[in-house]
Every structure is written in C-alpha cells, then in structure tokens.
Motif scaffolding. Sequence first.
Motif, mmCIF file in Angstrom:
data_model
loop_
_atom_site.group_PDB
_atom_site.id
_atom_site.type_symbol
_atom_site.label_atom_id
_atom_site.label_comp_id
_atom_site.label_asym_id
_atom_site.label_seq_id
_atom_site.Cartn_x
_atom_site.Cartn_y
_atom_site.Cartn_z
ATOM 1 N N TRP A 87 0.841 -1.193 0.000
ATOM 2 C CA TRP A 87 0.000 0.000 0.000
ATOM 3 C C TRP A 87 0.877 1.244 0.000
ATOM 4 O O TRP A 87 2.058 1.189 0.325
ATOM 5 N N LEU A 88 0.250 2.351 -0.387
ATOM 6 C CA LEU A 88 0.944 3.628 -0.501
ATOM 7 C C LEU A 88 0.006 4.722 -0.007
ATOM 8 O O LEU A 88 -1.155 4.782 -0.431
ATOM 9 N N ALA A 89 0.480 5.587 0.889
ATOM 10 C CA ALA A 89 -0.332 6.676 1.439
ATOM 11 C C ALA A 89 0.223 8.014 0.967
ATOM 12 O O ALA A 89 1.427 8.258 1.044
ATOM 13 N N THR A 90 -0.672 8.869 0.454
ATOM 14 C CA THR A 90 -0.291 10.209 0.017
ATOM 15 C C THR A 90 -1.206 11.228 0.693
ATOM 16 O O THR A 90 -2.229 10.870 1.289
ATOM 17 N N ALA A 91 -0.826 12.493 0.603
ATOM 18 C CA ALA A 91 -1.684 13.558 1.127
ATOM 19 C C ALA A 91 -3.008 13.561 0.360
ATOM 20 O O ALA A 91 -3.039 13.378 -0.856
ATOM 21 N N TYR A 92 -4.096 13.754 1.084
ATOM 22 C CA TYR A 92 -5.416 13.797 0.448
ATOM 23 C C TYR A 92 -5.653 15.191 -0.122
ATOM 24 O O TYR A 92 -5.407 16.205 0.546
ATOM 25 N N VAL A 93 -6.120 15.241 -1.372
ATOM 26 C CA VAL A 93 -6.420 16.505 -2.043
ATOM 27 C C VAL A 93 -7.936 16.650 -2.133
ATOM 28 O O VAL A 93 -8.591 15.857 -2.839
ATOM 29 N N PRO A 94 -8.537 17.609 -1.433
ATOM 30 C CA PRO A 94 -10.003 17.749 -1.447
ATOM 31 C C PRO A 94 -10.492 18.439 -2.713
ATOM 32 O O PRO A 94 -10.956 19.583 -2.695
ATOM 33 N N GLY A 95 -10.383 17.742 -3.822
ATOM 34 C CA GLY A 95 -10.840 18.299 -5.085
ATOM 35 C C GLY A 95 -11.131 17.184 -6.067
ATOM 36 O O GLY A 95 -10.593 16.074 -5.950
ATOM 37 N N PRO A 96 -11.959 17.431 -7.078
ATOM 38 C CA PRO A 96 -12.273 16.393 -8.074
ATOM 39 C C PRO A 96 -11.109 16.198 -9.030
ATOM 40 O O PRO A 96 -10.246 17.066 -9.188
ATOM 41 N N SER A 97 -11.091 15.068 -9.680
ATOM 42 C CA SER A 97 -10.115 14.863 -10.742
ATOM 43 C C SER A 97 -10.545 15.664 -11.958
ATOM 44 O O SER A 97 -11.713 16.087 -12.089
ATOM 45 N N LEU A 98 -9.625 15.896 -12.886
ATOM 46 C CA LEU A 98 -9.963 16.603 -14.121
ATOM 47 C C LEU A 98 -11.018 15.825 -14.896
ATOM 48 O O LEU A 98 -11.932 16.415 -15.492
ATOM 49 N N ALA A 99 -10.932 14.496 -14.880
ATOM 50 C CA ALA A 99 -11.928 13.680 -15.571
ATOM 51 C C ALA A 99 -13.314 13.907 -14.977
ATOM 52 O O ALA A 99 -14.310 14.042 -15.706
ATOM 53 N N HIS A 100 -13.405 13.932 -13.642
ATOM 54 C CA HIS A 100 -14.693 14.144 -12.975
ATOM 55 C C HIS A 100 -15.229 15.542 -13.258
ATOM 56 O O HIS A 100 -16.432 15.736 -13.534
ATOM 57 N N ALA A 101 -14.351 16.557 -13.194
ATOM 58 C CA ALA A 101 -14.794 17.937 -13.394
ATOM 59 C C ALA A 101 -15.338 18.153 -14.807
ATOM 60 O O ALA A 101 -16.384 18.790 -15.003
ATOM 61 N N VAL A 102 -14.640 17.625 -15.811
ATOM 62 C CA VAL A 102 -15.092 17.794 -17.195
ATOM 63 C C VAL A 102 -16.377 17.013 -17.440
ATOM 64 O O VAL A 102 -17.293 17.485 -18.144
ATOM 65 N N ALA A 103 -16.482 15.821 -16.849
ATOM 66 C CA ALA A 103 -17.677 15.003 -17.064
ATOM 67 C C ALA A 103 -18.920 15.656 -16.473
ATOM 68 O O ALA A 103 -20.025 15.499 -17.019
ATOM 69 N N HIS A 104 -18.781 16.404 -15.361
ATOM 70 C CA HIS A 104 -19.942 16.952 -14.672
ATOM 71 C C HIS A 104 -20.126 18.449 -14.872
ATOM 72 O O HIS A 104 -21.226 18.973 -14.641
ATOM 73 N N HIS A 105 -19.088 19.148 -15.302
ATOM 74 C CA HIS A 105 -19.197 20.600 -15.440
ATOM 75 C C HIS A 105 -18.756 21.099 -16.812
ATOM 76 O O HIS A 105 -18.780 22.305 -17.057
ATOM 77 N N GLY A 106 -18.309 20.207 -17.698
ATOM 78 C CA GLY A 106 -17.942 20.615 -19.053
ATOM 79 C C GLY A 106 -16.509 21.106 -19.147
ATOM 80 O O GLY A 106 -15.715 21.033 -18.199
ATOM 81 N N ALA A 107 -16.159 21.595 -20.326
ATOM 82 C CA ALA A 107 -14.794 22.036 -20.603
ATOM 83 C C ALA A 107 -14.432 23.266 -19.767
ATOM 84 O O ALA A 107 -15.304 24.038 -19.332
ATOM 85 N N LEU A 108 -13.131 23.481 -19.580
ATOM 86 C CA LEU A 108 -12.639 24.619 -18.808
ATOM 87 C C LEU A 108 -12.380 25.804 -19.737
ATOM 88 O O LEU A 108 -12.041 25.622 -20.918
ATOM 89 N N PRO A 109 -12.477 27.017 -19.231
ATOM 90 C CA PRO A 109 -12.126 28.189 -20.042
ATOM 91 C C PRO A 109 -10.627 28.210 -20.335
ATOM 92 O O PRO A 109 -9.833 27.593 -19.609
ATOM 93 N N PRO A 110 -10.191 28.906 -21.384
ATOM 94 C CA PRO A 110 -8.778 28.893 -21.780
ATOM 95 C C PRO A 110 -7.822 29.299 -20.660
ATOM 96 O O PRO A 110 -6.751 28.692 -20.517
ATOM 97 N N ARG A 111 -8.155 30.320 -19.854
ATOM 98 C CA ARG A 111 -7.237 30.727 -18.789
ATOM 99 C C ARG A 111 -7.041 29.602 -17.764
ATOM 100 O O ARG A 111 -5.935 29.359 -17.305
#
Length: 633
Positions: free
Chosen positions: A97-121
């Motif tokens: 097993w491997l333990a890393t710091a937890y990041v309280p945020g969605p993955s890019l795959a999750h964000a695009v799937a549920h909120h669409g593409a990101l703006p250019p900036r």
Amino acid sequence: MSSAPSAGIFQPLKADDPEVVGGYRLAAVLGAGGMGKVYLSYTPGGRPIAIKVIRSEFGEDPEFRRRFQQEVRSAERVQGLYTAPVIDADTEGAQPWLATAYVPGPSLAHAVAHHGALPPRSVLLLAVGVAEALTVIHGAGIVHRDLKPANVLLASDGPRVIDFGIARAADSTALTSTGVSIGTPAFMAPEQASAGTITPATDVFALGQIAAFAAIGSSVYGDGPSHAVLYRIVHEDPDLSGLPEELRPLVTRCLSRDPAERPELTEVIALCHAAAEVPLRQGEDWLPRAIVGSITERVHLLPAPAPTPPPKPAQVPAAPAPTPTERAPQPPAPSAPPAPAATPAQPAPAAQPGAATVPTGYATPPPYAQPPHQQPPHQQAPHQQPPYAQPQPAYGQPAYAQPPRPQPSYAQPSYAQPGWGQQSYPPAPTRPKRTGLIVTLSVVGAVIGLAVLGSLLPDDSKKNNGAAGSPGSGGSTASAGASPGKAAQKPVDPQPVEYKRIEMPGSHRLLLADNPPRPAEEPSGGGVQYGKGDLYYYRDSVFGNDEFGTANGKLVLLNNAEKGSLETCRQVTRFTEKIRLDQLTDGSQVCVLSSAGHIAVATYRGKSGAKESSQYITLDLTIWRNAEEAKKD
C-alpha cells in the motif's frame, strides 16, 4: 482519486474492505482502479490522507513487487507544490500500500464530465501547474508514463499530479500480459503505444492531451476500442477543431509524433505565458465557480476519522469464589484494639543521636503504636516511631514471636511491653568489640597496597619489553614506539554490514552510504551520466558490452586466491573504474573503494535471463562505511 458523482464521493466500507491498513483506521472508500482501491484515512494529528491498497494479485508477482519498491523509494523524493507527496508506504507486506496527502478536489476527468470544458485561462494555469509537477517528478528520475485526466486533481490553489511512476511497477508483469489493463490508451504517446518506449517526452505528449481534453471536453483521438484509439495515435493527426485558438501553439507542439520535436517543460511554461492575455498566477479564482463549489462540498462532506476502539482491559485472572467459611464476618479492624490489661502506661525514652537513620519498616505508625498524646513531646522526635516497638497484627502474631534482632552499637532501650516475658528496661548492653572496624581497616590497607604495587608495574613492564625486544630475545617489539606508560592505539575498523540479493537494473546506480543501498535510475537524456554513483550497471543494448563500474572511486576484481575482506581491499592495487560483465561469473568478488571513504566487497550473483521483461544484475554487498578518510575532489 475518485470519479464518482458528488453524492457518492465517500463510500462506506464494505464487508470485504479492511478496517485498518498499516496502523491507519480507514474512514471511507474514495475509488477503485485497475491496480487497487483507494481509501480515506487520517494521520494521528488529524490530517486526511489517501491510502492506495494494491491488489493482492499484483503483490504476489515478484517482478511487480521489485518495481513497486523502487518506484515508491523514488516517489518519496518528490516534494513539489503541484504533487501529492508520499506520506507512508509498505512494500514488503502481503498486500502493498501507498499513502499520500489527500487533495479535497475532483479529478480533471470528474470535473469535465460533470461541469464541461474549462475556459482557456484555467487550461493555461492547469498546463503550467502540471508542467511544474513533471519538472519535479523528472528531477527525481521518474517518468510518470500514466499521466491522464484521472491522475490530475483540481485543488483550490492549483492542480495536483498523483500516481507518478506507479504504473511502471505493473508494466510488463505477468498480470498485465494476461489482460489486466493498466493505463488509458487514449492518452499514450505514439512511441509508447507502438514500441513501449518511455522517456520524459512521453509525459509531455500526455500533457498536451490533457490540455486539449480540458479545453474541448473530450479526447482529441476519439473514443472506441483500445486498439482503434492506439492506431489513431500512431498513424493519424489529432482532431483539434474544437480547440481555442490561443491554445493551439502549446497543444500542437506537445502532440508531435517525433519525441525530439516536443518542447521541454521550461518551454511549455513559456508557451503558456505567451498565450495568456494577462500574467498567469495561481489563486482561488483559477477554476470556474461550479468546480470551486464541488471542492467546497468535498471539504464539508469529509467523513470524521473512524473512532479508535478503547483499549482492552488487561486480563486479570479471576479470583476463586469465596467459600462459605471465607464469607464469614471478619474480625474488626485492628485500628483500635483493647490495650492489654497488664500493660501500664509507659513513658517514651529519650531520643538517641542518629535515631532518624534507624529503619522503622513503616511509613506510618504501626496499628498498636501509642497515641501521640501519651508521649512526652520533649522526648520523641516528630513522626519517628521506634523500630519493632509493637506487635504487628497483620501477621497474626506478636512482633517478638521471632528471635529478637541484634541491637546496633548505640543500642536503644527495648520498647517491649511488660508482660511479654521481658523486662521493661533491660540493662544497657556491654560495649561491643571493634572487630568489624579492624577487619575494614585491614581490607582498605590491602587495597592501597595493591594499588601502589600496580602503579609500579608499567616501569617494570617497560624494562621487560626492552629486554624482550633486544636482539636474540625472541620477544615482541610492538610497543617499542609507544609513549612511556601507554600502549600503541590501533584504529578500530568499522563493523561490516551485509545486504543480500540487490537487483540493479540497467542504467541504475547506487551509493554505499545509503542504508539499505537503493538502485536509482539515471536521469534520461544527454547520454549515460552516473554522477556520483559508487556502483552502476550500464547495459549496452547495441553492442552488448555491459559494464559494471564506479563513477566515485576505484574497483579491483579479485582473483580466486583472494578472499574479499576489508584487509584485502586495502592491500590490492590493481585499480580500475570499469569491469565488463563477461569478466564476471557467479561468485566473482569486486572490491569497491569509494571516494567518500566507504569500502565494500560486491559479490556478483548473475544476470537476468534474456527473456525476462527487464534486465538487471544481482549483487551481494558487504560494506564497511567510513573505513578510510574521504578523498577531496
């Protein structure tokens, strides 16, 4: 870590999930993938962490375990602002097993799937952050090789790259060759898909794919069966029709089929700044509000740490049930017994010098001690009870049932009560003989005599040594150069430390100072560079002239008549820096004399088979650290 909807970010543990991993109590399930399952836990201080438990099938594969150990050691050196650092790991257990710091945020795959593409900036800030993360990862000698939207997490202050190097552990193992899928074909580089070639440029290609995916909302090589996607990556151009114009220079350069034409990471960052209308700066506003709300939701929904069960009470053997006789009423406590009728009131004796040093045997007055008001205050020191003054009821018999104790030389009058067969005030004992004092003085005198006699021995020894070292005496002259009264001091050699079956892959090197010595991969690019490696294994895939060498000292190949030892390595002088592998056989020993002052005997144990997925040599090492003074460069 998870691509589940917000409502299912934190899944409860199931019956087949462990409750504790490596001492960490698990609080929830974050997600699952081809290599294992990811759980939420907490450090003892309350910081959330993500624990990735590798599937037991991988743990049973020797090649995977060897690679996993190497990659975890390398990952522990990665400490970047845009990476999730490794907190803890276990590579030796039945289920790694491997333990890393937890990041309280969605993955890019999750964000695009549920909120669409990101703006250019946002895409440019994403690309800058990922490029910085790859700079740190490549600097530690790691190629991510599985960079994809699921391995990029979106935090409130910038992206985080995770799972760097872990895919290498599963690459070409027995499991992956039998159908277990590791990695996403849509984000592979052409050379990776066609020939399995992995270089830092492979990650640059994936970075371009990620930027395009974030801006368009889908893969530029389309979807469908894996073999069809891989064919398009190798033979066709990407579909950039939906890509914003300001992102084209960056994405086009990164997606070059020829790895040599792709930009370096520093150039990637420069291209991002050139494409931005205003200077790029990471901050709270780098993401759209909908994704920021998703991050806030994750923070609020974060499960509390699992309660730690109370410690089990110590197992104390149960006392046997009392018998009816034992349950009978006990006699009253002896705190206030009736005084013996024949015992008249007795005055306390005068205090004797040094009475405070006489042991009483009790921290509090005995139960039958006389009340303080019956003692004349001027005759007894406060809180001092005469020794053995009263019978002790705890033993169920009078205090003088045993033979009377001998009194010290300053014997006090007896405090036994009349009526117990003794006089109230026995006459003072006669003056004891001073036999003990005489014996003590005799012993002290003998010790002093021996000490004086011992102080005379060095002079006699020097005379004897001088005579023994004279011609014809046949004695030793080892102390002839010693200073008067002192023996010659020989430096103490360090204790050897042994390491068995170290597997060193090609283009790897190790340092003798490391404990244990860990083979590390050489940085790619610019030819073979071994830096300050005490030992390295160079695999020549073109001409087959594999070498075993050092870039930080000297080597000596011992012959069959020479036994590898610290003394041997100090005496031999047939120095070299490279030894061809065809000069070694199983059991060959090589002295390694590091410029840092370490000495080692490396015993060659053979080379991996030609059909194995990776090529490496196996060594046994015996190391004497700091055996010599370090040589200055």
